[in-house]
Design a protein around this motif. Structure first.
Motif, mmCIF file in Angstrom:
data_model
loop_
_atom_site.group_PDB
_atom_site.id
_atom_site.type_symbol
_atom_site.label_atom_id
_atom_site.label_comp_id
_atom_site.label_asym_id
_atom_site.label_seq_id
_atom_site.Cartn_x
_atom_site.Cartn_y
_atom_site.Cartn_z
ATOM 1 N N ASP A 60 29.773 35.991 33.331
ATOM 2 C CA ASP A 60 29.685 34.548 33.564
ATOM 3 C C ASP A 60 29.746 34.322 35.075
ATOM 4 N N ARG A 61 28.613 34.023 35.669
ATOM 5 C CA ARG A 61 28.545 33.935 37.131
ATOM 6 C C ARG A 61 29.401 32.796 37.679
ATOM 7 N N GLN A 62 29.383 31.670 37.013
ATOM 8 C CA GLN A 62 30.167 30.542 37.510
ATOM 9 C C GLN A 62 31.664 30.817 37.395
ATOM 10 N N ALA A 63 32.073 31.460 36.305
ATOM 11 C CA ALA A 63 33.490 31.804 36.154
ATOM 12 C C ALA A 63 33.916 32.813 37.215
ATOM 13 N N ASN A 64 33.046 33.781 37.498
ATOM 14 C CA ASN A 64 33.359 34.757 38.539
ATOM 15 C C ASN A 64 33.419 34.105 39.912
ATOM 16 N N ALA A 65 32.477 33.214 40.180
ATOM 17 C CA ALA A 65 32.474 32.529 41.475
ATOM 18 C C ALA A 65 33.757 31.723 41.658
ATOM 19 N N ALA A 66 34.186 31.037 40.600
ATOM 20 C CA ALA A 66 35.409 30.238 40.683
ATOM 21 C C ALA A 66 36.639 31.126 40.866
ATOM 22 N N ALA A 67 36.696 32.241 40.140
ATOM 23 C CA ALA A 67 37.847 33.143 40.255
ATOM 24 C C ALA A 67 37.921 33.765 41.645
ATOM 25 N N LEU A 68 36.776 34.125 42.198
ATOM 26 C CA LEU A 68 36.756 34.709 43.539
ATOM 27 C C LEU A 68 37.112 33.672 44.603
ATOM 28 N N ALA A 69 36.658 32.448 44.419
ATOM 29 C CA ALA A 69 37.013 31.388 45.363
ATOM 30 C C ALA A 69 38.521 31.135 45.341
ATOM 31 N N ALA A 70 39.112 31.172 44.153
ATOM 32 C CA ALA A 70 40.560 30.990 44.044
ATOM 33 C C ALA A 70 41.306 32.152 44.695
ATOM 34 N N ALA A 71 40.790 33.368 44.521
ATOM 35 C CA ALA A 71 41.405 34.533 45.167
ATOM 36 C C ALA A 71 41.289 34.426 46.682
ATOM 37 N N ALA A 72 40.140 33.962 47.157
ATOM 38 C CA ALA A 72 39.945 33.801 48.600
ATOM 39 C C ALA A 72 40.946 32.807 49.175
ATOM 40 N N GLU A 73 41.166 31.722 48.458
ATOM 41 C CA GLU A 73 42.125 30.714 48.919
ATOM 42 C C GLU A 73 43.527 31.307 49.020
ATOM 43 N N ALA A 74 43.909 32.096 48.023
ATOM 44 C CA ALA A 74 45.239 32.700 48.040
ATOM 45 C C ALA A 74 45.374 33.717 49.174
ATOM 46 N N LEU A 75 44.354 34.538 49.354
ATOM 47 C CA LEU A 75 44.387 35.533 50.432
ATOM 48 C C LEU A 75 44.428 34.865 51.803
ATOM 49 N N ALA A 76 43.724 33.753 51.932
ATOM 50 C CA ALA A 76 43.666 33.060 53.222
ATOM 51 C C ALA A 76 45.012 32.484 53.636
#
Length: 378
Positions: free
Chosen positions: A352-368
């Motif tokens: 699911d590309r949209q689910a993956n994009a959302a999960a990665l964006a959330a991970a990016a926010e946490a890492l940042a």
């Protein structure tokens, strides 16, 4: 006995109509509010328009510190916009669709940077970041002694990964030279996965990155462009055309670039802040790429590449986890959970590309958010 339905009385009818109107207006207001909240935060952002041939403007000047750029794609193909310090990518926003805009937020240090403007063949613009009193204080601040260990550990990880990538490209070249299509496809998947595991450090050698893995969409001639080289050119030949024709020199050049990249990684002096910042940037880049569906556009091996990419993000998190857990246990748990959620999304079948994009964006926010907690930025 059935009681016949009665029409609303004359006094009730205006009341019902008025109530219905209020409900409609309320629904419209809620829809507008939700839509507004989902829009990117563009207030105060520096506008940049990417056309088919250049950026508008080509010269930008901003003060050091946090800056937002509103990048609008006015060309007829997806574009990326990068801030470069020499050959190193400082920040980027990829896969901006034609007619759409994207916001890039970055904390910039004083200096003069290049900016890319769509196609790799387009001229580059200039971004001048002016020093401030705050940036001067940051420059004078010494690095945290406690981060020397994690920094050394992360460099060893990346050096080993670069060595694996170089060896994988050699195996790929050997399979192509031997004329073994099946073996070449298997070797390509291994090499591509090893490259995905280097995504946090690859922008530090942007010149090599642009030869090792340029996307056809970034080039004027797409798949027929002479600059379409490296992994994706081999992927196109092996998987889209099921042919080894003309791939031997491409594979040889890739092996040479992989060896040069390995040397760059060995010589690269990272910074403590770069561990989390590079991981966050890579997670954002992956989010953009998977939403556009072009991690492996011809081989269709996005599961494999996502898993390799997430592994390197996990390793970056792990070297900082003891310090982060001591500074803010809740945040450490949150970062780990976000990456675990991204792993789960990447493992789902079908993808699911949209689910993956959302999960990665959330991970990016946490890492940042790690650097601020560890005192690496104000």
């Amino acid at each position: 006995m059935t009681i016949p339905a009665q029409a609303p009385s004359g006094r009730l009818l205006p009341l019902l109509l008025g109530t219905g109107g209020l409900l409609v207006l309320g629904g419209v207001a809620l829809f507008w509010l939700a839509s507004a909240q989902n829009q990117p935060q563009t207030e105060g952002a520096v506008p940049v328009t990417v056309t088919a041939t250049a950026c508008e403007p080509m010269a930008i000047e901003v003060p050091a510190g946090p800056t937002r750029f509103l990048i609008r794609n006015a060309s007829d193909r997806p574009v990326e916009w990068e801030i470069l310090n020499g050959v190193m990518v400082v920040a980027e926003r990829e896969n901006i669709a034609p007619g759409f805009s994207s916001v890039l937020s970055e904390r910039l240090k004083p200096g003069v940077y290049d900016i890319t403007c769509g196609l790799l063949s387009n001229p580059r613009g200039t971004l001048t970041v002016l020093a401030t009193a705050e940036s001067a204080a940051e420059t004078a601040a010494p690095p945290l002694r406690e981060l020397i260990g994690p920094l050394s550990e992360r460099k060893v990880q990346l050096m080993k990964a670069a060595g694996k990538f170089a060896r994988a490209t050699q195996a790929l070249e050997q399979a192509i030279t031997a004329g073994d299509l099946a073996a070449a496809k298997t070797a390509w998947m291994r090499a591509a996965a090893e490259w995905a595991g280097l995504g946090t450090v690859a922008p530090q050698a942007a010149d090599l990155q642009n030869r090792i893995a340029p996307q056809a969409a970034w080039l004027a001639g797409r798949e027929t462009d002479p600059a379409f080289t490296g992994l994706h050119r081999l992927e196109y030949g092996l998987f889209a055309r099921s042919s080894l024709a003309g791939l031997a020199p491409v594979a040889a050049a890739l092996t040479k670039d992989a060896t040069a990249f390995q040397s760059r990684v060995k010589a690269f002096d990272g910074t403590p802040a770069g561990i989390a910042a590079d991981a966050a940037r890579y997670a954002r880049s992956l989010s953009d790429a998977i939403a556009a569906g072009n991690l492996a556009p011809y081989a269709g091996e996005d599961h494999l590449l996502l898993a390799a990419a997430l592994d390197t993000l996990d390793r970056a998190r792990a070297v900082l986890d003891p310090l982060l857990s001591a500074a803010d246990p809740a945040q450490a748990v949150r970062v780990t959970a976000r990456l675990a959620a991204a792993h789960a999304a990447a493992a789902a079948v079908p993808l699911d590309r949209q689910a993956n994009a959302a999960a990665l964006a959330a991970a990016a926010e946490a890492l940042a958010g790690i650097n601020a907690t560890l005192g690496l930025e104000p």
